[in-house]
Design an enzyme around this catalytic site. Structure first.
Site, PDB file in Angstrom:
ATOM      1  N   PRO A 142      70.034  76.029  30.739  1.00  0.00           N
ATOM      2  CG  PRO A 142      71.490  74.718  31.974  1.00  0.00           C
ATOM      3  CD  PRO A 142      70.948  76.106  31.880  1.00  0.00           C
ATOM      4  CD  GLU A 143      64.967  74.943  26.252  1.00  0.00           C
ATOM      5  OE1 GLU A 143      63.846  74.395  26.227  1.00  0.00           O
ATOM      6  OE2 GLU A 143      65.371  75.724  25.363  1.00  0.00           O
TER       7      GLU A 143
ATOM      8  CE  LYS B 172      63.936  76.330  31.870  1.00  0.00           C
ATOM      9  NZ  LYS B 172      64.093  77.719  31.351  1.00  0.00           N
TER      10      LYS B 172
ATOM     11  CG  ASN C 183      64.155  81.537  23.603  1.00  0.00           C
ATOM     12  OD1 ASN C 183      62.971  81.679  23.336  1.00  0.00           O
ATOM     13  ND2 ASN C 183      65.074  82.392  23.206  1.00  0.00           N
TER      14      ASN C 183
ATOM     15  NE  ARG D 275      65.505  84.147  27.129  1.00  0.00           N
ATOM     16  CZ  ARG D 275      65.504  82.920  27.637  1.00  0.00           C
ATOM     17  NH1 ARG D 275      64.903  82.676  28.789  1.00  0.00           N
ATOM     18  NH2 ARG D 275      66.113  81.938  27.007  1.00  0.00           N
TER      19      ARG D 275
END
Length: 295
Positions: free
Chosen positions: A2-3, A52, A193, A285
């Site tokens: 989760p961002e 986060k 991301n 990533r």
């Protein structure tokens, strides 16, 4: 993972439905039994997010510190006064959209039996919250909270005085590629991301540009656009970075296929120039970008 917008929505939901309540805290799974015992029976005073990281601050001076990681998610339920989503957390568990609403039990008789590996359960007179799969779940002191915050960069969703300037300073002092720096939590807290790819595209920044080569004006625009797009995410409960003119139908809410400029659109035409969107790995990533627009 989760961002930051999801974690801020969690903090808001906890603040709305649990703040000021004396909570029962338990660990049905057992892995958090000692920490739960320290928090059980105390009043939740404030819920706070930074990047986060989620901090639930209790009246005895301790906080429940949660980092959801790749698989963590909170589930909620309660009576009609218990508003908000029924699940917020890792996209790998619940998808990129939240589920809800939480207050859908017409006659609330208490929380249901725990299902699965519930690390911690919070219960008030009106509802409950269960945490599963989190990377971090700990009862910590105020000094510990400050130590965690000291390791993090500024949070665009808090956007405190001086944060913009601090982000610009941290970004421009590093030779690392900006595509990595945008996800470095010590530079910018909360970006993952999706926001990384989308903001770099929206500002036409080459992801491989070293931070030291980014001028102050461009760095400031990256901060401003991150503030704007993430604030939209807090409002909407999902990440949408495209304007309505690009959505199918051109109004209402964005279909998932129209929600992003480049994220997970490798091999498809760029929405701005038609060049095929690229995808590669950077820092282990996946990175999505337009080779023509971001030069």
């Amino acid at each position: 993972m989760p961002e930051g917008h999801s974690v801020h929505r969690l903090a808001r939901q906890f603040q709305d439905v649990f703040a000021g309540e004396r909570l029962q805290v338990s660990s049905p799974q057992g892995r958090f039994a000692e920490g739960a015992a320290l928090l059980d029976g105390h009043v939740l005073e404030e819920a706070m997010a930074h990047g986060k990281q989620l901090f639930l601050q209790f009246g005895n001076g301790l906080s429940l510190h949660v980092h959801l990681g790749l698989y963590g998610a909170w589930s909620f339920g309660g009576d009609s006064s218990f508003t908000g989503a029924s699940s917020i957390g890792a996209p790998r568990r619940i998808g990129e959209r939240e589920t809800g609403p939480a207050g859908d039990e017409p006659v609330y008789t208490g929380p249901p039996p725990p299902v699965g590996a519930v690390r911690v359960r919070l219960v008030s007179g009106h509802g409950w919250a269960d945490l599963r799969g989190a990377t971090t779940c700990a009862a910590i002191t105020a000094d510990d909270v400050r130590s965690v915050l000291d390791r993090l960069g500024p949070d665009p969703l808090r956007n405190l005085p001086g944060d913009r300037e601090e982000f610009v300073r941290r970004l421009r002092r590093r030779k690392t590629a900006v595509g990595l720096l945008m996800m470095d939590q010590s530079v910018l807290a909360g970006v993952g991301n999706i926001y990384r790819a989308e903001v770099l595209f929206r500002q036409a920044v080459d992801p491989w540009t070293p931070g030291t080569a980014i001028d102050a004006e461009t760095a400031g625009r990256l901060w401003d656009d991150t503030v704007s797009t993430m604030s939209d995410g807090v409002r909407d409960g999902r990440i949408v970075t495209t304007p309505p003119r690009l959505w199918t139908g051109g109004h209402g809410s964005a279909p998932d296929a129209d929600a992003h400029f480049v994220y997970k659109r490798q091999g498809l035409p760029c929405r701005a120039c038609g060049t095929l969107v690229g995808m590669t790995e950077i820092g282990a990533r996946k990175l999505y970008w337009c080779p023509a627009c971001q030069v």
